[in-house]
Motif scaffolding. Structure first.
Motif, PDB file in Angstrom:
ATOM      1  N   ARG A 164       8.017  -7.993  -1.359  1.00  0.00           N
ATOM      2  CA  ARG A 164       7.417  -7.808  -2.584  1.00  0.00           C
ATOM      3  C   ARG A 164       8.005  -8.445  -3.738  1.00  0.00           C
ATOM      4  O   ARG A 164       7.414  -9.154  -4.645  1.00  0.00           O
ATOM      5  CB  ARG A 164       7.823  -6.386  -3.103  1.00  0.00           C
ATOM      6  CG  ARG A 164       6.432  -5.359  -2.587  1.00  0.00           C
ATOM      7  CD  ARG A 164       7.454  -3.973  -2.847  1.00  0.00           C
ATOM      8  NE  ARG A 164       7.505  -3.416  -4.040  1.00  0.00           N
ATOM      9  CZ  ARG A 164       8.097  -2.466  -4.371  1.00  0.00           C
ATOM     10  NH1 ARG A 164       8.667  -1.706  -3.579  1.00  0.00           N
ATOM     11  NH2 ARG A 164       8.307  -2.051  -5.603  1.00  0.00           N
ATOM     12  N   ILE A 171       2.877  14.834   5.101  1.00  0.00           N
ATOM     13  CA  ILE A 171       1.905  15.881   4.389  1.00  0.00           C
ATOM     14  C   ILE A 171       1.605  17.276   5.428  1.00  0.00           C
ATOM     15  O   ILE A 171       2.157  18.084   5.069  1.00  0.00           O
ATOM     16  CB  ILE A 171       0.661  15.425   3.792  1.00  0.00           C
ATOM     17  CG1 ILE A 171       1.066  14.042   2.955  1.00  0.00           C
ATOM     18  CG2 ILE A 171      -0.063  16.277   3.019  1.00  0.00           C
ATOM     19  CD1 ILE A 171       1.352  14.248   1.567  1.00  0.00           C
ATOM     20  N   LYS A 213       2.619  16.393  -3.110  1.00  0.00           N
ATOM     21  CA  LYS A 213       3.762  16.846  -2.399  1.00  0.00           C
ATOM     22  C   LYS A 213       4.662  17.418  -3.527  1.00  0.00           C
ATOM     23  O   LYS A 213       5.624  18.290  -2.854  1.00  0.00           O
ATOM     24  CB  LYS A 213       4.419  15.864  -1.671  1.00  0.00           C
ATOM     25  CG  LYS A 213       5.035  16.433  -0.328  1.00  0.00           C
ATOM     26  CD  LYS A 213       5.561  15.314   0.560  1.00  0.00           C
ATOM     27  CE  LYS A 213       6.709  16.062   1.453  1.00  0.00           C
ATOM     28  NZ  LYS A 213       7.465  15.444   2.258  1.00  0.00           N
ATOM     29  N   SER A 243      -2.430   5.263  -3.971  1.00  0.00           N
ATOM     30  CA  SER A 243      -2.823   6.623  -3.125  1.00  0.00           C
ATOM     31  C   SER A 243      -1.457   6.934  -2.836  1.00  0.00           C
ATOM     32  O   SER A 243      -1.461   8.360  -2.631  1.00  0.00           O
ATOM     33  CB  SER A 243      -3.675   6.013  -1.558  1.00  0.00           C
ATOM     34  OG  SER A 243      -4.808   5.138  -1.880  1.00  0.00           O
ATOM     35  N   VAL A 244      -0.412   6.302  -2.395  1.00  0.00           N
ATOM     36  CA  VAL A 244       0.769   7.086  -1.879  1.00  0.00           C
ATOM     37  C   VAL A 244       1.182   7.505  -2.974  1.00  0.00           C
ATOM     38  O   VAL A 244       1.911   8.898  -2.881  1.00  0.00           O
ATOM     39  CB  VAL A 244       1.674   5.772  -1.357  1.00  0.00           C
ATOM     40  CG1 VAL A 244       3.208   6.340  -1.268  1.00  0.00           C
ATOM     41  CG2 VAL A 244       1.109   5.248   0.116  1.00  0.00           C
ATOM     42  N   THR A 259       4.877  -2.240   0.178  1.00  0.00           N
ATOM     43  CA  THR A 259       4.105  -1.784  -0.736  1.00  0.00           C
ATOM     44  C   THR A 259       3.650  -0.372  -0.354  1.00  0.00           C
ATOM     45  O   THR A 259       4.038   0.369  -1.293  1.00  0.00           O
ATOM     46  CB  THR A 259       2.807  -2.770  -0.768  1.00  0.00           C
ATOM     47  OG1 THR A 259       3.308  -3.934  -0.965  1.00  0.00           O
ATOM     48  CG2 THR A 259       2.118  -2.310  -2.015  1.00  0.00           C
ATOM     49  N   ILE A 260       3.336  -0.139   0.714  1.00  0.00           N
ATOM     50  CA  ILE A 260       2.792   1.329   1.331  1.00  0.00           C
ATOM     51  C   ILE A 260       4.110   2.305   1.107  1.00  0.00           C
ATOM     52  O   ILE A 260       3.977   2.961   0.290  1.00  0.00           O
ATOM     53  CB  ILE A 260       2.278   1.329   2.451  1.00  0.00           C
ATOM     54  CG1 ILE A 260       0.892   0.591   2.544  1.00  0.00           C
ATOM     55  CG2 ILE A 260       2.163   2.814   3.155  1.00  0.00           C
ATOM     56  CD1 ILE A 260      -0.228   1.438   1.983  1.00  0.00           C
ATOM     57  N   ILE A 280       7.723  10.641   2.037  1.00  0.00           N
ATOM     58  CA  ILE A 280       6.339   9.728   1.899  1.00  0.00           C
ATOM     59  C   ILE A 280       7.007   8.416   1.752  1.00  0.00           C
ATOM     60  O   ILE A 280       6.388   7.277   2.446  1.00  0.00           O
ATOM     61  CB  ILE A 280       5.543  10.406   0.620  1.00  0.00           C
ATOM     62  CG1 ILE A 280       5.128  11.678   1.095  1.00  0.00           C
ATOM     63  CG2 ILE A 280       4.470   9.344   0.515  1.00  0.00           C
ATOM     64  CD1 ILE A 280       4.250  12.334  -0.057  1.00  0.00           C
ATOM     65  N   VAL A 293       9.336   3.321  -8.900  1.00  0.00           N
ATOM     66  CA  VAL A 293       7.995   2.456  -8.318  1.00  0.00           C
ATOM     67  C   VAL A 293       7.623   2.688  -7.130  1.00  0.00           C
ATOM     68  O   VAL A 293       8.270   2.939  -6.257  1.00  0.00           O
ATOM     69  CB  VAL A 293       8.727   0.964  -8.485  1.00  0.00           C
ATOM     70  CG1 VAL A 293       7.526   0.007  -8.230  1.00  0.00           C
ATOM     71  CG2 VAL A 293       9.359   0.729  -9.827  1.00  0.00           C
ATOM     72  N   ILE A 294       6.281   3.192  -7.257  1.00  0.00           N
ATOM     73  CA  ILE A 294       5.471   3.337  -5.932  1.00  0.00           C
ATOM     74  C   ILE A 294       4.335   2.457  -6.062  1.00  0.00           C
ATOM     75  O   ILE A 294       3.276   2.833  -6.874  1.00  0.00           O
ATOM     76  CB  ILE A 294       5.125   4.973  -5.889  1.00  0.00           C
ATOM     77  CG1 ILE A 294       6.340   5.594  -5.683  1.00  0.00           C
ATOM     78  CG2 ILE A 294       4.470   4.869  -4.522  1.00  0.00           C
ATOM     79  CD1 ILE A 294       6.205   7.107  -6.134  1.00  0.00           C
ATOM     80  N   PRO A 295       4.227   1.347  -5.471  1.00  0.00           N
ATOM     81  CA  PRO A 295       3.172   0.274  -5.923  1.00  0.00           C
ATOM     82  C   PRO A 295       1.760   0.850  -5.306  1.00  0.00           C
ATOM     83  O   PRO A 295       1.059   0.541  -6.280  1.00  0.00           O
ATOM     84  CB  PRO A 295       3.335  -0.796  -4.853  1.00  0.00           C
ATOM     85  CG  PRO A 295       4.943  -0.764  -4.388  1.00  0.00           C
ATOM     86  CD  PRO A 295       5.066   0.721  -4.504  1.00  0.00           C
ATOM     87  N   ASP A 296       1.622   1.477  -4.311  1.00  0.00           N
ATOM     88  CA  ASP A 296       0.317   1.758  -4.000  1.00  0.00           C
ATOM     89  C   ASP A 296      -0.257   3.202  -4.629  1.00  0.00           C
ATOM     90  O   ASP A 296       0.453   4.279  -4.574  1.00  0.00           O
ATOM     91  CB  ASP A 296       0.252   2.080  -2.265  1.00  0.00           C
ATOM     92  CG  ASP A 296      -1.269   2.478  -1.681  1.00  0.00           C
ATOM     93  OD1 ASP A 296      -1.665   1.189  -1.627  1.00  0.00           O
ATOM     94  OD2 ASP A 296      -1.420   3.438  -1.659  1.00  0.00           O
ATOM     95  N   ALA A 330       6.674   1.748  -0.707  1.00  0.00           N
ATOM     96  CA  ALA A 330       7.614   1.554  -1.970  1.00  0.00           C
ATOM     97  C   ALA A 330       8.878   1.263  -1.671  1.00  0.00           C
ATOM     98  O   ALA A 330      10.014   1.721  -2.014  1.00  0.00           O
ATOM     99  CB  ALA A 330       7.697   2.854  -2.866  1.00  0.00           C
ATOM    100  N   LEU A 379      -0.669   4.899   5.754  1.00  0.00           N
ATOM    101  CA  LEU A 379      -1.300   6.228   5.102  1.00  0.00           C
ATOM    102  C   LEU A 379      -1.380   7.288   6.196  1.00  0.00           C
ATOM    103  O   LEU A 379      -1.338   8.393   6.121  1.00  0.00           O
ATOM    104  CB  LEU A 379      -2.607   5.651   4.455  1.00  0.00           C
ATOM    105  CG  LEU A 379      -2.322   5.043   3.168  1.00  0.00           C
ATOM    106  CD1 LEU A 379      -3.782   4.551   2.514  1.00  0.00           C
ATOM    107  CD2 LEU A 379      -1.819   5.783   2.167  1.00  0.00           C
ATOM    108  N   LEU A 382      -0.237  10.994  -3.424  1.00  0.00           N
ATOM    109  CA  LEU A 382       0.296  11.949  -2.236  1.00  0.00           C
ATOM    110  C   LEU A 382       1.675  12.360  -2.942  1.00  0.00           C
ATOM    111  O   LEU A 382       1.874  13.688  -2.229  1.00  0.00           O
ATOM    112  CB  LEU A 382       0.380  10.787  -0.874  1.00  0.00           C
ATOM    113  CG  LEU A 382      -0.845  10.878  -0.245  1.00  0.00           C
ATOM    114  CD1 LEU A 382      -0.771   9.885   0.961  1.00  0.00           C
ATOM    115  CD2 LEU A 382      -1.551  12.133   0.253  1.00  0.00           C
ATOM    116  N   GLU A 383       2.402  11.393  -3.298  1.00  0.00           N
ATOM    117  CA  GLU A 383       3.984  12.049  -3.859  1.00  0.00           C
ATOM    118  C   GLU A 383       3.686  13.167  -4.923  1.00  0.00           C
ATOM    119  O   GLU A 383       4.277  14.075  -4.890  1.00  0.00           O
ATOM    120  CB  GLU A 383       4.714  10.861  -4.465  1.00  0.00           C
ATOM    121  CG  GLU A 383       5.064   9.708  -3.277  1.00  0.00           C
ATOM    122  CD  GLU A 383       6.351   9.892  -2.604  1.00  0.00           C
ATOM    123  OE1 GLU A 383       6.895  11.132  -2.783  1.00  0.00           O
ATOM    124  OE2 GLU A 383       6.841   8.799  -2.147  1.00  0.00           O
TER     125      GLU A 383
END
Lengths: 522, 334
Positions: free
Chosen positions: B288, B157, A243, A235-236, B279-280, B164, A230-233, B282, B149, A239-240
């Motif tokens: 949450r 990155i 990578k 954009s993130v 959230t950002i 991340i 689970v990665i809620p965002d 995870a 971010l 990115l994962e």
């Protein structure tokens, strides 16, 4: 010369082995799939959301299933079936030699148990679930009987052809009776099925780990492990993937699609989803009782502009209530084109030469079928203003929105639907038949009632011949287009991305991504 | 002293009952039917009625309230409407993640905040003062989803030092007694897990730490300025004590009381979960959990979380009050 020949043979062997290497699936490896939300539970009959069912569909299987990218029904745990003449008795022959992950043998008893616990109030395990989908999927079911170890008989209350499609749904998966009896209310976090992957561990809101079922009857999957993270965002998560810390993902920001398509290390996937976004006009309210007004609104809205602007490449304009890849889709129908002049003309004919004031309801949150509800509503509002209709945008929180539209409080409302079982009955009958237009509980929120359509839809439930059913649904779509209770807005696609080395990854039209045949070329 | 602590702990009981009642009726006054949200577009009347009955929502609200109080007294907060998990279990799964993140963020926020505050006060109205003030204002005003971010792009990155998001490499399977992975890995002597968990903590702790950092720095600065003007500081300086000792021992100790209050409040607030940071990054924390529960109108989980937060807040305030006595021996609780 000899050396030359040997050299040639070596080169040929190398070349073929390279080609071979690229096409021959390899066993092993772990695939990490990134997604926006966690599963709610892992009991297939007690969940309704896609994040749960995509995991349960790897652990569990039904008697029948959907084939690849289509909505065709294929045998899974059943090997064959026959339907009695009156359409009420369905007998299934079961696959032999299949075992649940806990070693329990799969047989007719297990099938009966899996259904009884969902709809038989006297079953001792009925009390451990909410069985949200049983009302829908098993409504026609009267009883399930064991004929012998590998034969099971379903008796229906009335003939109902879509029952087969219902059996292919996640909620009709067969569960290990031993495990249900052992874990009772906690079965949802200790799932045991017959599927290609076995459950290993679940860290809530973080990850679910599955491992290959070495004894799977269809041959073990190529992957050793499958992890849902689970990665809620959004954009993130992207990115994962860039990578390489995850191997595949969905829930892509439409704005990221161009970058994803350009990334040389990533493959982009898109498949039309079985859904519809529509604008329903409440035909019980003035002036929407007038078919000219409804047609005028159809002509007034520039659907293409809306889809281009707010669906960002994942939507197509809808002309029918069902999507083009669904059985029975009528492609001969001509849609109302964007023509504000004609709209004004029809409004004048209906007695509203200067337009009128009304309300336009819009969902408060993005749904699969409408990524930007407010923007879409504003675009419709401005299109309508051009023909003199002043629509005020109204919205509520999601639960209230559903409640109020079901009660018919709206004039016009935007809503949508994702097919449960891929059968057109589950879209057209549910959303446009008079049976489903009861105030307070309506799923037909246009409150549109047409007896001729009703007869067609009921007949289509009763006949089992596919060509006959297709013809009936084609006729149904013509009636609906002519009566125009809706503006059919858009169908969307389901999109995902993987790293390049992920092979044989297929997005299904319905149900979950099947990881059984997915392998890693790295 | 022990009497005082006991009395303070007893006050928790009426507070809890009050909070429970308020929460119970408040969340039921938000529009939105949990059964309808659960079933979505696909609900039909029979399914709705059945789900409402199974969730106990078909009974009169006052009866529901007494059931709730009765069960709560037995330590039973029920099961989640959505996941069917026992509420206490849900909290015990997600709280350690939040506690771990909070402890590291508060460590960063307090150490850096104190240092910046002290430095600013001793260099009042100089360029250093302005720089530290700017840092602390920026810390309060930068939105975490933006800062998050940015640090990911910079430190995961561009310079691939830190992971991340997440708490632990997903391919590692690790469970410990406390749920605080860093602590558990030390207990188990698993250095690989310790290193991985620590690396995962750095970026989210830094981002979340900017929030307490800002308040702590500002409070330290103003409290120090007040103390630095007092006679005993001049006396200490006149005695010929080294400047560092005057500032960090004599002045800071006396300036600490309001700072400790701020630290306590911030600590309590962060323990309620930082939804955006979680959230950002995870991060599977309680922020949450509670926000998702509110969106789904998952009454038992919302009740459980809020009552738990209230308890934490009361408890931390008690700790802060006790700390006062250690910092300033003139304060005695009788």
């Amino acid at each position: 010369m000899k050396r030359f020949l040997v050299g040639l043979v070596v080169i040929l062997m190398l070349a073929t082995s390279v080609a071979f290497g690229a096409d021959t699936p390899k066993y092993g490896g772990t695939l990490i799939f990134g997604r926006g939300g966690d599963a709610v539970g892992l009991d297939p009959a007690d969940v309704t959301d896609g994040e749960s069912t995509r995991v349960t569909e790897m652990i569990f299987e039904g008697l029948v299933g959907f084939k690849g990218e289509t909505t065709d029904i294929v045998p899974v745990l059943a090997t064959s079936w026959n339907i009695s003449k009156d359409g009420k008795v369905w007998t299934f022959k079961l696959r032999k030699g299949v075992k649940f992950h806990d070693g329990t043998p799969f047989n007719a008893e297990a099938v009966k148990f899996s259904f009884d616990r969902q709809f038989d109030k006297n079953n001792p395990y009925y009390k451990f679930g909410k069985w949200e989908y049983a009302e829908f999927a098993l409504d026609a079911l009267q009883k399930v009987e064991v004929v012998d170890d590998y034969t099971v008989r379903f008796t229906l209350k009335y003939p109902f052809s879509p029952f087969l499609a219902n059996l292919a749904m996640f909620s009709c998966a067969i569960v290990s009776p031993t495990a249900v009896k052992k874990y009772e209310a906690d079965f949802f976090k200790n799932p045991v099925g017959t599927g290609p992957f076995k459950f290993v561990e679940w860290t809530q809101k973080d990850k679910i780990v599955l491992e290959a079922n070495q004894d799977y009857w269809g041959g073990r999957p190529y992957l050793d492990k499958l992890i849902f993270r689970v990665i809620p965002d959004n954009s993130v998560r992207w990115l994962e993937l860039q990578k390489g810390t995850i191997d595949a993902m969905d829930g892509i920001n439409p704005d990221d699609i161009p970058a994803i398509k350009q990334d040389p290390n990533v493959t982009f996937y898109q498949v039309p989803a079985l859904n519809i976004c529509y604008l329903a006009m409440n035909v019980e309210k003035k002036p929407f009782d007038n078919v000219y007004v409804r047609k005028a609104i159809n002509y007034a809205i520039n659907k293409k502009a809306i889809v281009d602007a707010f669906y960002k490449g994942i939507g197509i304009v809808a002309k029918n209530p069902i999507p083009p890849n669904m059985m029975g889709y009528n492609d001969k129908i001509a849609d109302y084109e964007y023509n504000p002049e004609k709209a004004k003309e029809l409004l004048a004919r209906a007695g509203y030469p200067n337009g009128f004031e009304t309300t336009l309801w819009a969902p408060p949150i993005p749904r699969v079928y409408i990524p930007q509800p407010t923007k879409v509503a504003e675009a419709i509002q401005s299109d309508l203003a051009k023909v003199g209709i002043k629509a005020k945008i109204v919205t509520y929180d999601w639960g209230t929105y559903l409640q109020k539209t079901r009660s018919g409080e709206h004039d016009m409302a935007i809503l949508g639907w994702g097919s449960d079982n891929g059968d057109p009955d589950n879209t057209i009958y549910v959303l446009l038949d008079k049976d489903n237009a009861k105030k307070g509980v309506a799923s037909n929120i246009a409150f549109y009632k047409n007896d001729k359509l009703h007869d067609i839809l009921i007949k289509a439930q009763q006949v089992s011949s596919i060509p006959a059913r297709k013809r009936l649904y084609e006729a149904a779509q013509e009636i609906i287009k002519a009566d125009a209770p809706w503006v059919t807005l858009a169908h969307t696609s389901y999109i995902a991305a993987t790293r390049k080395y992920v092979k044989d990854f297929v997005l299904p039209a319905i149900g979950a991504i099947k990881f059984t045949r997915v392998w890693l070329d790295k | 002293m022990y009497n005082y602590i006991l009395r303070r702990l007893l006050i928790v009981i009426p507070v809890m009952i009050g909070v429970s009642a308020v929460v119970f009726f408040l969340i039921r006054s938000i529009p939105g039917d949990p059964a309808l949200i659960l079933l979505g577009e696909h609900s039909n009347p029979e399914a709705l009625a059945k789900v409402r009955a199974q969730l106990g929502l078909d009974k009169p609200i006052i009866i529901q309230f007494f059931y709730f109080l009765f069960n709560m007294a037995r330590g039973d907060f029920g099961r989640s409407f959505i996941t069917n998990e026992v509420v206490i279990k849900e909290i015990s799964i997600h709280f350690p993640a939040t506690l771990e993140l909070t402890l590291f963020s508060m460590l960063i926020g307090s150490v850096v905040g104190l240092f910046l505050g002290v430095t600013a006060s001793t260099h009042r109205n100089s360029i250093i003062d302005y720089i530290t003030t700017t840092i602390s204002v920026a810390g309060i005003s930068m939105p975490v989803f933006w800062l998050g971010l940015i640090v990911i792009i910079l430190f995961s990155i561009r310079l691939p030092i830190f992971p991340i998001s997440g708490r632990l490499d997903p391919t590692i399977s690790f469970k410990g007694p406390t749920g605080l992975i860093v602590l558990d890995s030390i207990i188990r002597g698993n250095f690989k897990v310790f290193k991985d968990a620590f690396y995962h903590l750095v970026l989210p702790s830094f981002c979340l730490g900017t929030i307490p950092l800002a308040s702590i720095a500002r409070m330290t600065r103003s409290s120090m300025l007040e103390i630095l003007n007092q006679d005993f500081i001049r006396t200490a300086k006149a005695k010929g004590l080294p400047n560092r000792k005057v500032i960090y021992v004599h002045a800071l100790r006396n300036a600490l009381i309001p700072v400790v209050t701020v630290i306590g409040l911030q600590f309590g607030a962060l323990l309620g979960g930082a939804v955006l940071t979680e959230t950002i990054f995870a991060w599977p924390g309680i922020g949450r959990l509670s926000v998702e529960a509110i969106n789904a109108r998952d009454y038992p989980v919302i009740q459980g979380c809020i009552i738990f937060f209230a308890f934490i807040f009361v408890f931390i305030n008690l700790i802060v009050d006790i700390l006062y006595a250690f910092i300033d021996p003139r304060i005695r609780y009788e």
